[in-house]
Structures are given as structure tokens and as C-alpha cells.
Design an enzyme around this catalytic site. Sequence first.
Site, mmCIF file in Angstrom:
data_model
loop_
_atom_site.group_PDB
_atom_site.id
_atom_site.type_symbol
_atom_site.label_atom_id
_atom_site.label_comp_id
_atom_site.label_asym_id
_atom_site.label_seq_id
_atom_site.Cartn_x
_atom_site.Cartn_y
_atom_site.Cartn_z
ATOM 1 N N GLU A 1 2.714 -1.803 -4.064
ATOM 2 C CA GLU A 1 3.453 -2.072 -2.824
ATOM 3 C C GLU A 1 2.520 -2.409 -1.666
ATOM 4 O O GLU A 1 2.680 -1.933 -0.542
ATOM 5 C CB GLU A 1 4.360 -0.886 -2.461
ATOM 6 C CG GLU A 1 5.506 -0.711 -3.437
ATOM 7 C CD GLU A 1 6.570 0.253 -2.945
ATOM 8 O OE1 GLU A 1 6.495 0.676 -1.775
ATOM 9 O OE2 GLU A 1 7.464 0.584 -3.724
ATOM 10 N N GLY A 2 1.532 -3.245 -1.935
ATOM 11 C CA GLY A 2 0.563 -3.635 -0.923
ATOM 12 C C GLY A 2 -0.678 -2.785 -1.052
ATOM 13 O O GLY A 2 -0.668 -1.608 -0.680
#
Length: 825
Positions: A502-503
Site C-alpha cells: 500500500e505504498g
Amino acid sequence: MITWLPLLAGLLVSIGSAYLRLGLRVWTIATAVAIVAAGWLAGSSWLAVAIPLLLLAAVAAPLNLPEFRRRKITAPLLGAFEKALPQLSDTEQVALDAGTVGFEGELFSGKPDWSKLLKLPKPTLSVEEQAFLDGPVEELCAMVDDWQISHELADLPPEMWTFLKEKKFFGMIIPKEYGGLGFSALAHAAVLQKIAGLSTTLCSTVAVPNSLGPGELLVHYGTKEQKDYYLPRLADGREIPCFALTGPYAGSDATSIPDYGIVCKGEWNGANVLGVRLTFDKRYITLAPVATLVGLAFRMHDPEHLLGDKEDLGITLALLPRDTAGLEIGRRHLPLNNPFQNGPVRGKDVFVPLAQLIGGPDLAGQGWRMLVECLSVGRAISLPSNTTGGARTAVAATGAYARIRKQFGLSIGRFEGVEEALARIGGYTYAISALSLETAAAVDRGEKPAVPSAIAKYHATELAREIAKDAMDVHGGKGVILGPSNWLGRGWQGAPIAITVEGANIMTRSLMIFGQGAIRCHPFVLKEMQSLKIADYREKLKVFDAALFGHIGFAVSNAVRSLVLGLTFAKVGRVPGDAYTRRYYRKLNRYAAALALVADTSMLVLGGKLKFKEKISARLGDVLSNLYIASAMLKRYQDQGCPVADQPLLAWAFHDCVYRMQMALDGVLRNFPLRPVAWGLRALVFPLGRREVPPSDRLGRRVAALLTAPNEARDRLLGAIYQTPTPNNPVGRMNRLLPEVIAAEPVERKFLKAAKAGELTGYDYDSQLADAEAKGVISGAERELLARVRAATFEFISVDDFDSSELAAGARKPAKPALRSVASG
């Protein structure tokens, strides 16, 4: 002195006006009155009064004449601003437009209005949500055997999959009208926290359908037909979703995905329809191996203009049933021995009709906006909750183990080196649990917390990794040897997973937190940028003028506030809180002003180059992050009734945050490319030098003491994690034993004293116990207590062993029970 008194009075009133952020006209009038009054009271000459009045008029008169100011000052600056402003890409613009601004905007203002934070309602679960935690979630936790999941099956057992579907664990975010549970973000977070301490594989399996993916995207953007068909099936588990975004050539840079779809006609269910022919290669897709419904992100092209004049329509999202012709779901990935279902998804010339686009043809090309808007919500809950649950379990396990495990006749928790690790575990857990709570509460308030979710994702996962490291160090060999009785190993192995997904954390810290915060949270920068889009020049000039001079006043105020609060050690100013916490609010006021000053100066001096000064941007983001974390801790402390017992935890975590802020600002100033600017900033930010220090050893000892004995502060820190002492929960059983271990300690001291003095005979523990009772060193009841505690604690200090054949590749045989193995060293 009398000659200079009017000038001095004017300067002092100007400083006071800047500190209090009085308006331009109020400042002008107040300064003029102060000059005249000081001259009259001191009997100064008319010249001593006239000179400062003339200086004031020279500065204030143009500023107080709006039309003159716009023509002569603002207009040239507007032209320069238009040339200097870096152009935002469409991707960056979408990201900026997607989120909302909550209390983090106050922190960036340099003068936070604490009442806005403290008046927010206390987050609470509904009766229905609490019943779900006490019922189905408790039942699920009792089913978990993580060694079976992670080693023997490399999957959840079939009965657990069935239970998750029947109890609608995959439908927590789906509204009730579609058959889902319709839970709040707080309840969603509480469920994940409770199961995270038992099995990261189970937690990931539950988290993904309730995070960014088909379910959430359909709730927000799906057509009526899509919602009516898919949402009930997702809620009860008939459909298992996954979402395919990342590929070999586009990871964190998701907008560069090479996967594409060509608008054309094709066959679908026996009919010739308009649709998209897709070619894609995705990897790292959680739940893909078992998914029945694949969400797909791709770039959509219309070369024959079947939909309109535009050829490159942009990123678009589609739904692909598993049986779609040409869809290939590959073999499984194995993420660091945490075998949640994860794998690649591929396809070449896969045709789907336009009806399979999420939101239908009307939302073609809107995929990036849809993803960013949903990502800020999902990222605020899934990973922070996962790591908070793991951290709280580490508190329960490590605190109890440090009291139970003895070396040199003492609980290892009494050694200062272990105390230091325990203090970090307790302090960091206090911080990330407050952070997780605040971001979930923000979602429930209707916010789309883009900046707080990035803060939560980065800092919760980074601090959780530190907690896992310290927990492993305290457990020693117990944590290293994998097996059914190891409650730490898989969590330690899986810590980098949360860092990466997620990043990636490096990107999140370097580019996102301050990069978005500097524009979204700043009270004037976004207004200045938006003013440039106004077509009418006079209106543009008017709007830009208001924002520009508001910005200038803002910058001057922050410079003054930073200096004053630095000189007074942040001991001035009206703040909320009680006698214990008011100093903390004042400290945050100081660093909020310092952040606003240094951030403003960086943007002014470096301009568009700041975008590429990632180290400076990252450090400024660290200041904003720790301001937010500290604010969340103070809010939670108030919501819980300001419990005195929690003060060591709050103090340790708060001083750690403040020390990190100081060092981050120092790092910016030491590495600022324009040295004269850095010297000036240092004089304003640290007028008396760096005075913050890390939490003291004495404070750390108090935190460690809280973790190693039952008490109300420890109970609040553990929250609602699974503590039931069931056969599958050694941490729960170990904590149930803790009071008896503590009760046995004074008896054990008497026994060991006699043994060391040579008063007891026998070579083994049992014979020495019998001799101690016979000689009156301990009573019969005390002998029974020591024998019972020693027998019970043996389980928790023991490790597993295996036959060599059981460790061969492909072997999935159960290990020997821990009680039959040797004690850990």
C-alpha cells in the site's frame, strides 16, 4: 532610553500582534497608539515619536490600501508566482483533490485550535458491533492455530473459510441493505486488531475484502445493477474479491501501468457487444489464488473513437469473473513465510463488455481518482489496525515473559537492558494505538484522511517493526525457534510486508506525507494555486492578493511565535488540558509554529526544487507526523478520563515524539542548501539550542513496570486483543498465570537465599523444595505454590523440536509438543 522608547514600544506591540495573529488594521492602529502613548508617558521629543510613526506609515499605508496594493505589489508578484510555480501533473492534482483536511490542517497552521480536536466525540462501538467482537470474533480466535495455518496447510483450514463467509467477515464495509454488516471504521479496526495478534495470515485475509478493492469501489462508484448483483455475493462470501493494480513495471508509481484495454466489439454470453479487450500482467495480488472476482486497473484506449473523440481515456477499473476467457490466475507467491493467498494475475486479449467497468462507461478514465479516494480510507484502517493488534499482543507476551523468565535468580524484566526494550515496546504501542484510533475515527466522521492515512501507514508499520525487534530480543531463543509454541516468529518474519504494501514506506515518507500535507494542510498555498485558474484577471488578482497577504502575515506570525516559544521553553500561552498535560499542548504549539515557519521558508526559497529534495521533505513530514501522533495521544488520554496510571506511557511516548521532531528540524537546517537561510531559521527555531532529550531511564523503568504486572494501565494498553486462555492461545494462558508468578516471587526469594547459603540438600529443584519445607524455610502451601508455578511456566520457556524428515521440503507434519522439548536459553 527615552528617545528610543516609542520605537521600542512599536516593535513590542508589532511582535505581540504577530504572535496573537491580529489583523493588519488592528496591528496598524495598535502600533501607532503604542508609539504615541510611549512617547507621551516618557516625555520624548516630537522627533522620537515622529520617526517610528513615519516608518510605520511607510510600511502600513500601502498594505492598508487594497487597490493600490494589488496594482503595485500583488500584480508583479502574481506574474512571478505563475512562472515559478511547478506544474502539477494530472496524477498529483487528482491526489490533492481526493482527500479532505482534518485536524492535521490545524497543526500546519502554526497555532492549533485545540478545541476543534478535543470537542470531537469519543469513538465508541455500537451495541451490535461490540456483540460481534464478543461473539463471532471470539469464536474465530478460538479456532486459530497459526502453526497449522502458516506451516502445515499454508492456508486457512476449510472450516475457517466457511466460518468467515457465514459470519460475513468479508462484508464488514458493505451496507446492510446489500446483506453486509455495515460496520463503522472503528469496528472494522477493532476486528482486525483482535485477530492480528493471533495470525497475520488470517488478518490479511479478512482485511483485503474490506479495504481497497471491488467491494469498496462498488459501494462508492458501482452502477445500480453492479451493486445489486455483486454486493450481496461479496457480503456472504459467494464471491471472493481481489484487486490487481501492481505489476512488474509499475509498483508505487501506479499511474505508469503498462496494462491496457482497447475499446472494440466482441463476444460476451453469445452476443456481440461493445467492450474492452484487455492485456495485463499483475503480481503481488492478495487473495488472487482463491478469488472469484478480480478487480483490474488498466489504461483504456479508444483508437476507433467508438466512445467519443478522446483516444487515451486514462486509468479505468473493471470487474473480471474468474471464469472469464483468457484470464490466468498464476501460481502463489510466498510472502516471507506468511502464506496468505497472494499471487499473479495475467491476461492477453481478454474481452469484457463495458458493463463490467466499475461505474459503467460513464466512469471510464476515472480510475485513478476512484483509487486515490478509496485508498485514503482503506489505508487509514487496514495496516494501522493490523500493526496495532500485533503491537498490543507483543506488550502482553513480552511483558509477561519478561516477568516469568528468570536468569541469575531474577526476572529478566528487572535488567536495565530489558527494561529499555520494554519501555520502547510500551511507548510505541501507546503511540500507534492512539494513531490507529484517531485515523479510524476520522473516517467515521466522513473524512477522507489522505495525509493522516499516509502518516498512519508509515509510522504504525515502522514502529511496529521496532516493537517486533525488541520483543524478539527479550524473548531470545524462545522467539527464534519456530514451531507451534512460538507466538512471535511469524510476526517478526512478516514485519517487512506491512512496510512494503500500500505504498512503500520510503516513498510514503519521502514524497507523500509532506508533499501532500504542504499543499492540502497549508491555509494559503492551495488557495494561491487555485487562484491561478480563475479566468477573469481582476478576480484572479483579488483572490491571489487575499491569499498572498494572508500568507505573508501567517509567515511573520510563525517566525515570531517560533522565537517567543523557543525563548520561553514553550511555557507561555493559553492551552487546554489539566495541570499535567498543559505543558504538552504548549510544547506542540512551539513545534507547530516551527514546522509552519520552516516549511514556508523551504517552499519559498526552493520552490519547485523542494519536490526533488526528498530528504528535506521527509524530515518535514516527520515533524508533521509526530505532531499528529502526539495530538492523537492527548485526545485519547482525555477521552479515557485522564487516567493517572497511564501518565508514564503518555510521558514516554510524548517525549519520544518531541525529541524526534527536534532532530528532524535540526536535520532540515543542517542540510538546507542555502546556508544563510538555514542560519536565520536556526536562530528562530532553536534560539537557545536543542534542549529536547529522549525519554529518561527513570521514566522507562516506570513503563517497563507497567508492562510486567497486571494493572489498569496495562489493560487499557492491551485493548480488546484476544486474551482468553484457550489451548490455542499461549499468550492468554501466560497472562492468566502472571498474578500467581508475582505472588510466588517473595517465596522464591526466601528459597533461593537458603539454597545459595548451602542450607538445602539435594541436586534437583523438587528435592530442594522438599528440604526447604522440612527445615521451615517455606511452608507447605508455599512449596505447592512454587512447584505449581514452575510446572506452569515451563510451557512458556520451552521451544519446539522436529525430526529432520519433518523439515524436508514438502513435509507438513506436526512438531513435537513444546513441553517435551528443552527450555530456551
